[in-house]
Scaffold this motif. Structure first.
Motif, short mmCIF file in Angstrom:
data_model
loop_
_atom_site.label_atom_id
_atom_site.label_comp_id
_atom_site.label_asym_id
_atom_site.label_seq_id
_atom_site.Cartn_x
_atom_site.Cartn_y
_atom_site.Cartn_z
N LYS A 449 -13.01 -5.16 -0.50
CA LYS A 449 -13.34 -4.06 -1.38
C LYS A 449 -12.28 -2.95 -1.41
O LYS A 449 -12.26 -2.15 -2.33
N ILE A 450 -11.42 -2.89 -0.40
CA ILE A 450 -10.37 -1.87 -0.38
C ILE A 450 -8.99 -2.52 -0.55
O ILE A 450 -8.26 -2.20 -1.49
N ALA A 451 -8.64 -3.44 0.33
CA ALA A 451 -7.30 -4.03 0.28
C ALA A 451 -7.08 -4.88 -0.97
O ALA A 451 -5.98 -4.92 -1.52
N ALA A 452 -8.13 -5.56 -1.42
CA ALA A 452 -7.98 -6.51 -2.54
C ALA A 452 -7.48 -5.83 -3.81
O ALA A 452 -6.72 -6.42 -4.58
N ASP A 453 -7.92 -4.59 -4.06
CA ASP A 453 -7.45 -3.89 -5.27
C ASP A 453 -6.56 -2.70 -4.91
O ASP A 453 -6.41 -1.77 -5.69
N GLN A 454 -5.97 -2.77 -3.69
CA GLN A 454 -5.10 -1.70 -3.20
C GLN A 454 -5.77 -0.34 -3.23
O GLN A 454 -5.14 0.70 -3.47
N GLY A 455 -7.06 -0.33 -2.99
CA GLY A 455 -7.80 0.92 -2.86
C GLY A 455 -8.14 1.60 -4.18
O GLY A 455 -8.55 2.77 -4.18
N ALA A 456 -8.05 0.87 -5.30
CA ALA A 456 -8.31 1.50 -6.60
C ALA A 456 -9.75 1.96 -6.73
O ALA A 456 -10.02 3.09 -7.16
N ALA A 457 -10.72 1.10 -6.40
CA ALA A 457 -12.13 1.47 -6.53
C ALA A 457 -12.48 2.61 -5.58
O ALA A 457 -13.23 3.53 -5.94
N LEU A 458 -11.93 2.57 -4.37
CA LEU A 458 -12.20 3.63 -3.41
C LEU A 458 -11.56 4.94 -3.88
O LEU A 458 -12.16 6.02 -3.75
N GLY A 459 -10.36 4.86 -4.44
CA GLY A 459 -9.72 6.05 -4.97
C GLY A 459 -10.51 6.69 -6.09
O GLY A 459 -10.60 7.92 -6.20
N ASP A 460 -11.13 5.84 -6.91
CA ASP A 460 -12.00 6.33 -7.99
C ASP A 460 -13.20 7.08 -7.42
O ASP A 460 -13.59 8.14 -7.93
N LEU A 461 -13.78 6.54 -6.34
CA LEU A 461 -14.91 7.21 -5.69
C LEU A 461 -14.46 8.53 -5.07
O LEU A 461 -15.15 9.56 -5.22
N PHE A 462 -13.32 8.52 -4.39
CA PHE A 462 -12.81 9.76 -3.80
C PHE A 462 -12.62 10.85 -4.87
O PHE A 462 -12.95 12.03 -4.65
N ALA A 463 -12.08 10.46 -6.02
CA ALA A 463 -11.86 11.43 -7.10
C ALA A 463 -13.17 12.01 -7.59
O ALA A 463 -13.28 13.21 -7.90
N GLU A 464 -14.22 11.18 -7.65
CA GLU A 464 -15.52 11.67 -8.10
C GLU A 464 -16.13 12.64 -7.09
O GLU A 464 -16.74 13.64 -7.46
N ILE A 465 -15.96 12.32 -5.80
CA ILE A 465 -16.46 13.24 -4.77
C ILE A 465 -15.70 14.55 -4.81
O ILE A 465 -16.28 15.64 -4.70
N ASP A 466 -14.40 14.46 -5.00
CA ASP A 466 -13.56 15.66 -5.08
C ASP A 466 -14.02 16.56 -6.22
O ASP A 466 -14.15 17.79 -6.06
#
Length: 588
Positions: A449-466
């Motif tokens: 879920k993180i490495a497979a897309d180079q953290g794209a989905a997680l980065g999207d979540l981080f931006a929403e939390i920010d």
């Protein structure tokens, strides 16, 4: 006997004001899902759970399911409750209308499922597994399979199971040995499966087993696994259960908890082969099963919330009644007046509210993904995939702490079986283990879920939390500030782990569980930030002040008592594998 009351008002607040009611796909029009309808659904579900299902929880613990010469006999009274459950239409709430479902959003099904899990975790495992079968068949089944099986499973008239684990193949499914041999329009299944939840019982006319097995020409490893529908009873010409299939329960496991749930050892093909039907494409069984597995993993996370809520309520009620200690004037007081008991209760409440909000958000994201198209659908599906190990891993681990705190509030009485808290503690312990252990969830998170897309989905979540931190101006400052720091720690931790992997390939795996828990606490804080913002907006309108103030106080307590854990988790996750792998095996 422990009492239980569904926190209906908070659930409605989360759905109406924080998460939002998603648009159903192919079901009821969203305009029909107004506040009055939602309240009516919760009222009926709460009555069923509180008055009928919850009182049966103790019975399941004292009178476990047992194996008889005629198969498994479930706890007395469970079948009658199940029949009433089906008659009321609860199994079909989010089902496809084409097969008799009501087509309501997944979120509403999840919210009512919380009630079943809080009321009787062992009993509720039966419809939980059936829901997974419905989803797997709906996605991967042929039209013929759907026509024959899906309507009865959707209604709950027939139940379902998931058969993965074998005696020599636990989490390592590559070692799976069960066989499937083509025989005309079906297959003959042989093999043994273990840890099959509700693998046999008499509550329903039929049981639909989804079984992983290998075809004769299957390649080695996980790429050679296929999925089969194997019913307890074969259907006659009228589509009704008829001749018994060649399968049986060999044993019912003696477990630490969830005694009312029969965990079976299942044998297929003792007399030549159990008739099975291929689901999906040959050798694609693992992908098909994961449709069911991912749904089940979120459901197990919800079980963590359910049992934590029951444990919290037990501790709260006991603390209100138990008189112990004196004030300065010599008057006797109940223990809820002691600061440390308040600490435990407040922490438990904050955990439950954070878990509930996150579970509902994850459920709503499933609905949003189903309704979206194109790139937006891919983005939302990636978010659902990211949420799944967090819901399952973080929430089930946190449930252990809440149940332990409940026992601590009870003191010695909590350790006595008659109070019921010990049962909750025992029942909860399986949750971080089945449907993939905490470690497996963490590896899935960091690897798939993180490495497979180079953290794209997680980065999207981080931006929403920010963005939420910036826009939720009415939320408690202690939470906003703490969440901002936790987000920065999370970003540094993920970046550091990925960078360190080049020199220390085992670093991501070594830090994965701590990273998963870190992200869980981060998401819990994010949800309470949104909750407290909406609560503050309601408070400004001058309505129900105590309820809205409490939501903000709970959010502050989460920041003060729980969010600070992100710092130590980030430090542990970033430590790498050097020390962990340095100790000689013989020295353990």
């Amino acid at each position: 006997m422990l009492n239980y009351r569904f926190p209906r008002k908070q659930a409605l607040f989360l759905i109406n004001d924080v998460v939002g009611v998603p648009k159903p796909v192919g079901g009821a029009d969203n305009d029909e899902l107004d506040a009055e309808m939602l309240a009516a659904i919760f009222d009926e579900a709460a009555r069923f759970g509180e008055n009928l299902l919850a009182p049966s929880n103790r019975q399941g613990d004292l009178e476990p399911a047992k194996l008889t010469p005629d198969g498994v006999q479930e706890t007395s009274g469970f079948a009658d409750i199940y029949h009433q459950f089906c008659e009321a239409g609860w199994p079909s709430l989010a089902g496809d209308p084409e097969y008799g479902g009501q087509g309501l959003p997944n979120l509403l099904s999840v919210a009512t499922n919380e009630i079943w899990q809080s009321s009787n975790l062992a009993w509720a495992l039966c419809p939980l597994l059936t829901s997974g079968v419905i989803e797997a068949l709906g996605v991967h089944g042929t039209e013929e399979l759907k026509t024959l099986w899906l309507e009865k499973v959707t209604s709950g008239e027939w139940t379902g199971t998931m058969n993965l684990t074998e005696p020599d193949a636990g989490s390592d499914l590559a070692a799976l040995k069960s066989r499937a041999v083509p025989q005309g329009d079906h297959y003959l299944i042989t093999g043994q499966k273990i840890y099959i939840t509700w693998g046999d019982h008499r509550m329903a006319e039929n049981i639909v087993h989804l079984v992983l097995a290998r075809l004769p020409d299957a390649p080695v490893g996980v790429k050679g696994i296929s999925l089969f529908l194997v019913p307890k009873y074969l259907l006659d010409e009228q589509g009704r259960p008829g001749k018994p299939n060649d399968l049986r329960a060999l044993a019912v496991e003696h477990k630490m908890g969830i005694h009312g749930s029969p965990t079976c050892v299942m044998s297929y093909g003792d007399n030549g082969g159990a008739v099975g039907y291929l689901v999906g494409e040959p050798h694609q069984g693992l992908a098909c099963m994961f449709t069911m597995m991912n749904s089940a993993r979120q459901a197990v996370g919800l079980q963590g919330l359910g049992i934590a809520e029951r444990a919290y309520q037990a501790a709260r009620d006991y603390a209100r009644e138990r008189v112990q200690g004196t004030l300065a004037d010599g008057s006797r007081v109940t223990i809820i007046n002691h600061p440390d008991v308040r600490r435990m209760l407040t922490q438990m409440l904050a955990c439950c509210e954070a878990m509930r909000a996150f579970a509902y958000e994850a459920a709503a994201e499933v609905d949003r993904a189903r309704a979206a198209e194109g790139d937006e659908r891919k983005r939302r599906e990636a978010r659902v995939a990211l949420y799944t190990p967090l819901v399952k891993g973080w929430m089930t681990e946190l449930a252990q702490e809440v149940c332990s705190l409940s026992m601590q509030v009870h003191g010695g009485m909590g350790y006595i079986e008659e109070t019921g808290v010990a049962q909750l503690y025992r029942d909860a312990r399986i949750l971080p283990i089945y449907e993939g252990t905490t470690g497996i969830q963490a590896l899935d998170l960091i690897g798939r879920k993180i490495a497979a897309d180079q953290g794209a989905a997680l980065g999207d979540l981080f931006a929403e939390i920010d963005a939420a931190i910036d826009t939720c101006s009415l939320a408690p400052a202690v939470l906003s500030d703490g969440l901002r720091e936790a987000l920065a720690q999370s970003r540094r931790c993920v970046d550091g782990l990925m960078a360190r992997a080049k020199a220390d390939p085992a670093a991501p795996a070594a830090g994965s569980v701590n990273l998963m828990l870190l992200l869980g606490y981060l998401c819990g804080g994010w949800m309470l930030l949104r909750s407290s913002q909406r609560a503050a907006e309601h408070e400004q309108k001058g309505e129900d002040q105590a309820f809205w103030q409490t939501r903000q106080q709970v959010a502050s307590a989460y920041a003060e008592q729980l969010l600070g854990r992100c710092s130590s988790l980030a430090q542990a996750a970033a430590a790498g594998s050097t020390t962990l792998m340095a100790i000689d095996e013989e020295q353990f």
